[in-house]
Design a protein around this motif. Structure first.
Motif, mmCIF file in Angstrom:
data_model
loop_
_atom_site.group_PDB
_atom_site.id
_atom_site.type_symbol
_atom_site.label_atom_id
_atom_site.label_comp_id
_atom_site.label_asym_id
_atom_site.label_seq_id
_atom_site.Cartn_x
_atom_site.Cartn_y
_atom_site.Cartn_z
ATOM 1 N N ILE A 58 -0.123 8.496 -0.074
ATOM 2 C CA ILE A 58 0.261 7.143 -1.234
ATOM 3 C C ILE A 58 -1.314 7.155 -2.302
ATOM 4 N N MET A 59 -1.603 6.944 -3.627
ATOM 5 C CA MET A 59 -2.380 7.385 -4.555
ATOM 6 C C MET A 59 -2.138 5.766 -4.930
ATOM 7 N N PRO A 60 -3.392 4.982 -4.610
ATOM 8 C CA PRO A 60 -3.209 2.949 -4.911
ATOM 9 C C PRO A 60 -3.419 2.853 -6.219
ATOM 10 N N ASN A 61 -3.302 3.688 -6.899
ATOM 11 C CA ASN A 61 -3.894 3.049 -8.283
ATOM 12 C C ASN A 61 -3.107 3.208 -9.072
ATOM 13 N N MET A 62 -1.563 3.478 -8.512
ATOM 14 C CA MET A 62 0.030 3.611 -9.149
ATOM 15 C C MET A 62 0.322 3.214 -9.570
ATOM 16 N N ALA A 63 0.615 1.778 -8.021
ATOM 17 C CA ALA A 63 1.699 0.702 -8.191
ATOM 18 C C ALA A 63 0.782 -0.676 -7.056
ATOM 19 N N TYR A 64 1.593 -1.430 -7.053
ATOM 20 C CA TYR A 64 0.972 -1.556 -6.050
ATOM 21 C C TYR A 64 2.254 -1.315 -4.390
ATOM 22 N N ARG A 116 8.171 -8.982 7.447
ATOM 23 C CA ARG A 116 7.436 -7.990 8.311
ATOM 24 C C ARG A 116 7.009 -7.081 7.418
ATOM 25 N N LEU A 117 7.077 -7.098 5.551
ATOM 26 C CA LEU A 117 6.848 -6.047 5.211
ATOM 27 C C LEU A 117 4.831 -6.070 5.559
ATOM 28 N N VAL A 118 4.087 -4.731 5.122
ATOM 29 C CA VAL A 118 2.905 -5.049 5.444
ATOM 30 C C VAL A 118 2.460 -3.689 4.043
ATOM 31 N N ASP A 119 1.437 -3.865 4.163
ATOM 32 C CA ASP A 119 0.295 -3.463 2.635
ATOM 33 C C ASP A 119 -0.256 -2.217 3.215
ATOM 34 N N LEU A 120 -0.159 -1.675 2.508
ATOM 35 C CA LEU A 120 -0.878 0.120 1.929
ATOM 36 C C LEU A 120 -1.709 0.243 3.146
ATOM 37 N N VAL A 121 -2.697 -0.627 3.469
ATOM 38 C CA VAL A 121 -3.182 -0.037 4.675
ATOM 39 C C VAL A 121 -3.275 -0.131 5.723
ATOM 40 N N ASP A 122 -2.198 -0.698 6.370
ATOM 41 C CA ASP A 122 -1.806 -1.418 7.883
ATOM 42 C C ASP A 122 -0.974 -0.810 7.892
ATOM 43 N N VAL A 123 -0.094 0.668 7.563
ATOM 44 C CA VAL A 123 1.286 1.257 8.348
ATOM 45 C C VAL A 123 0.338 1.858 9.545
ATOM 46 N N GLU A 124 1.003 1.400 10.262
ATOM 47 C CA GLU A 124 0.458 2.703 11.718
ATOM 48 C C GLU A 124 1.483 4.128 11.910
ATOM 49 N N ASN A 153 -8.681 9.128 4.543
ATOM 50 C CA ASN A 153 -9.593 8.221 4.286
ATOM 51 C C ASN A 153 -8.906 6.800 4.552
ATOM 52 N N SER A 154 -8.539 5.657 3.281
ATOM 53 C CA SER A 154 -8.278 4.954 4.323
ATOM 54 C C SER A 154 -6.534 4.366 3.074
ATOM 55 N N ALA A 155 -6.376 6.149 2.702
ATOM 56 C CA ALA A 155 -4.976 5.914 2.209
ATOM 57 C C ALA A 155 -4.013 6.551 3.316
ATOM 58 N N PRO A 156 -2.625 5.856 3.540
ATOM 59 C CA PRO A 156 -2.059 6.543 4.483
ATOM 60 C C PRO A 156 -1.535 7.669 3.403
ATOM 61 N N GLN A 157 -0.589 9.505 4.243
ATOM 62 C CA GLN A 157 0.481 9.699 4.350
ATOM 63 C C GLN A 157 1.434 10.176 4.899
ATOM 64 N N PHE A 158 2.903 10.132 4.083
ATOM 65 C CA PHE A 158 3.940 9.882 4.142
ATOM 66 C C PHE A 158 4.589 11.746 4.332
ATOM 67 N N HIS A 159 5.247 11.202 5.397
ATOM 68 C CA HIS A 159 6.370 12.019 5.323
ATOM 69 C C HIS A 159 7.323 11.354 4.781
ATOM 70 N N PHE A 160 8.313 13.244 3.635
ATOM 71 C CA PHE A 160 9.575 11.609 3.385
ATOM 72 C C PHE A 160 10.880 12.463 4.198
ATOM 73 N N GLN A 211 -13.228 8.681 -4.282
ATOM 74 C CA GLN A 211 -13.213 7.202 -4.096
ATOM 75 C C GLN A 211 -12.374 6.213 -3.999
ATOM 76 N N THR A 212 -10.558 6.809 -4.780
ATOM 77 C CA THR A 212 -9.477 6.220 -5.180
ATOM 78 C C THR A 212 -9.216 5.919 -3.586
ATOM 79 N N THR A 213 -9.102 6.519 -2.240
ATOM 80 C CA THR A 213 -8.851 6.953 -1.689
ATOM 81 C C THR A 213 -9.378 5.588 -0.398
ATOM 82 N N ARG A 214 -10.600 6.281 -0.797
ATOM 83 C CA ARG A 214 -11.889 5.408 0.686
ATOM 84 C C ARG A 214 -11.842 3.799 0.382
ATOM 85 N N ASN A 215 -11.278 3.426 -0.963
ATOM 86 C CA ASN A 215 -11.317 2.259 -0.641
ATOM 87 C C ASN A 215 -9.788 1.384 -1.621
ATOM 88 N N ALA A 216 -9.387 1.947 -1.087
ATOM 89 C CA ALA A 216 -7.572 2.051 -1.029
ATOM 90 C C ALA A 216 -6.972 0.126 -0.919
#
Length: 596
Positions: free
Chosen positions: A360-366, A383-391, A422-429, A28-33
């Motif tokens: 990234i869990m979108p409820n942890m911080a902005y 140039r900064l982009v939001d969580l759901v707008d990364v490429e 869902n709509s939450a991005p996944q990142f490789h460190f 539910q959290t990642t569907r509505n990131a």
């Protein structure tokens, strides 16, 4: 957010009702990131509207993204240091957070040689716990039956200090282990440790490690997973077993505890547990007495299903050694966190280390993301982009705003987008920005290394009419613990009297004294880094290095000596030219107290 646990989880069938709720929360959290992020920012700004910091930028109570981004600057730790110092000195007015600062979390990153102080508030413990609560439900999807045994985890508290204003300053995990969240955690059959709290909370690192290892040996058939925070920590535990197995076996044989265990609570706890077991003692002696330790983990703990350790970023260098000791067991990287904020978790924890991605869990911080350009000369906040707008495929530097009072703060981590859940991005460190050398929790950048070389040269070499012509370095993790290796090419005025072995040893120590407090703590208190080594190479070696680079296509006009190397042919070239090796003869100075 209400969670309907009756719905099936797309991640897989949950192991129990509690897991079902956790998996549904993730969904539910990642569907509505985007919506969650908008709510988080509004909460952070509304509750902290009257803080000195936000009033400075005249938000006027606005909680929308447009106002926030147009008025509040993107900052680094150095920008925030005056406010942090005021809080550390005892100013209790709402400077950064409307909620009282409960303590400082000391970062492994440093500023002016000291650990950074990250302000936190009491409720952040609940937020961090909420992420921990998601880890086992995800792991249970991948590894069934974890409720049928225990985890052997090597967990430690580290030293803490107080600021002039009386606030505690300590690492985030020490804060967590000493909290009621950890000490009085409810029983969970899927998350039982062999180590008692008394062993984990013992401040003496030898006593803590010894008793945790002893408990792990006593319950060896119960152990289903082995872990530590970092890969280096688990290897340190294996090394500890190599050095102490005879005494451990003696304790098991006789049912009496090593006299070096003097902590009263720990001693009482262990004496209740320890009973004579000659068969187990003989087994430990037989396995550990062998010269070949390949596969030792699965030989001693035969039911181990995986290793739970961080092997991303700088820790990837330990993967071959862990493979050797474990017989190739899977390595699970479960979560992504820092002192500043807990970020997210790995939804596929049994993947290959090279494929680890954190959601990234979108409820942890902005969260905001600055497209990473190593050649960029300045910061363009637009140039900064939001969580759901990364490429997907792009690299970004992470920027966070937290409930505890960090606003548009550059964490320094470089991340690559690998996909979305869902709509939450996944990142490789990818790496820490600007970090050159790292063995454990230490992070040494090029400027710090240069300063250490300069100081050693001034303190020792100048008196001998010698100087450092060129240098490079690498983090040697073949030894346990690992250590820094510095290659020096020297210019000696009188070739008949080169610097003595003793002088070069003093150079090693002078370099260590110049490195930051995290490095020195790892050396002195944690024993997680070995003595620094200087390898002096023949005159002309670095010209050969340049010739080699040019032969592989480097431009002679743009060539710069790499300050850190890990490419095998280059290291072989350097090692073939070594004329002397020296190690630091003693420990550098370190105390838990911060420099005033």
């Amino acid at each position: 957010m209400a969670v309907d646990s009756s719905l099936p989880s797309p991640l897989g069938p949950p192991a129990c009702e509690k897991d079902a709720k956790a998996l549904q929360f993730i969904e539910q959290t990642t569907r509505n990131a985007a919506g969650v992020q908008e709510r988080v920012l509004a909460e952070i700004l509304s509750r902290n509207a009257e803080t000195e910091y936000l009033r400075r930028y005249k938000l006027g109570g606005a909680t929308d993204r447009k106002s926030f981004k147009s008025k509040v600057p993107v900052i680094t730790y150095e920008d925030l240091q005056p406010e942090i110092q005021r809080i550390a000195n005892g100013d209790r007015s709402p400077i950064l957070s409307a909620h009282p600062i409960s303590e400082f979390l000391t970062s492994s990153g440093t500023s002016a040689g000291e650990r950074k102080l990250m302000p936190t508030i009491q409720e952040e413990l609940d937020r961090r716990q909420s992420l921990y609560n998601l880890l086992m439900p995800v792991m249970n999807l991948c590894v069934p039956g974890l409720d049928k045994g225990k985890g052997l985890y090597f967990l430690f508290v580290k030293s803490e200090s107080k600021t002039p204003g009386g606030l505690l300053a300590r690492p985030v995990l020490t804060s967590y282990y000493k909290s009621e969240h950890f000490k009085t955690r409810p029983y969970d059959p899927y998350n039982v440790y062999t180590s008692p709290n008394e062993a984990i909370l013992c401040a003496d690192s030898f006593q803590s490690m010894y008793t945790q290892m002893l408990c792990g040996l006593l319950e060896r058939h119960q152990v289903l997973r082995l872990g530590a925070v970092f890969a280096s920590g688990l290897l340190r535990a294996i090394r500890f077993l190599q050095l102490n197995w005879q005494q451990l076996a003696a304790d098991i044989r006789t049912g009496t505890l090593n006299s070096k265990i003097t902590d009263p609570e720990l001693k009482e706890c262990m004496e209740r547990t320890l009973k004579p077991d000659s068969e187990l003692a003989e087994f430990v002696a037989e396995q550990c007495g062998e010269e070949n330790w390949e596969g030792i983990i699965t030989r001693i703990w035969p039911n181990t299903k995986y290793l739970d350790v961080i092997v991303t970023g700088a820790m990837a260098q330990y993967i071959p050694t862990l493979d050797y000791y474990s017989g190739g067991l899977p390595m699970a990287c479960t979560m992504y966190a820092s002192s500043e904020c807990y970020f997210g978790l790995n939804l596929n924890p049994m993947c290959k280390p090279s494929e680890v991605s954190y959601t990234i869990m979108p409820n942890m911080a902005y969260f905001e993301f600055l497209p990473y350009d190593p050649n960029s000369m300045g910061l363009d906040p637009t140039r900064l982009v939001d969580l759901v707008d990364v490429e997907v495929g792009r690299e970004y530097e992470l920027v966070i705003s937290t409930y505890a009072g960090l606003y548009r703060y550059r964490v320094g981590d470089i991340l690559r987008v690998t996909g979305f859940h869902n709509s939450a991005p996944q990142f490789h460190f990818v790496r820490r920005k600007n970090v050159l050398l790292s063995i454990d929790s230490d992070k040494t950048d090029e400027a710090e290394l240069q300063l250490a070389v300069d100081n050693a040269s001034k303190l020792v070499l100048e008196k001998l009419n010698a100087s450092v012509v060129e240098y490079t370095s690498f983090a040697d993790t073949k030894t346990i613990p690992g250590h820094y290796v510095i290659y020096w090419e020297l210019l000696v005025k009188d070739s008949a009297e080169p610097p003595s072995s003793e002088s070069l040893s003093q150079c090693c120590l002078a370099m260590e004294e110049s490195l930051n407090s995290v490095y020195r703590q790892c050396r002195v208190a944690d024993n997680s880094i070995g003595p620094l080594e200087i390898r002096v190479v023949k005159s002309g070696t670095f010209e050969e290095l340049m010739d080699y680079a040019i032969s592989r296509g480097a431009s002679i006009n743009q060539y710069k000596v790499p300050r850190c190397v890990n490419f095998t042919p280059i290291m072989e070239l350097l090692d073939s030219r070594v004329v002397s090796k020296q190690f630091s003869p003693s420990l550098p100075h370190w105390t838990p107290e911060r420099r005033r």
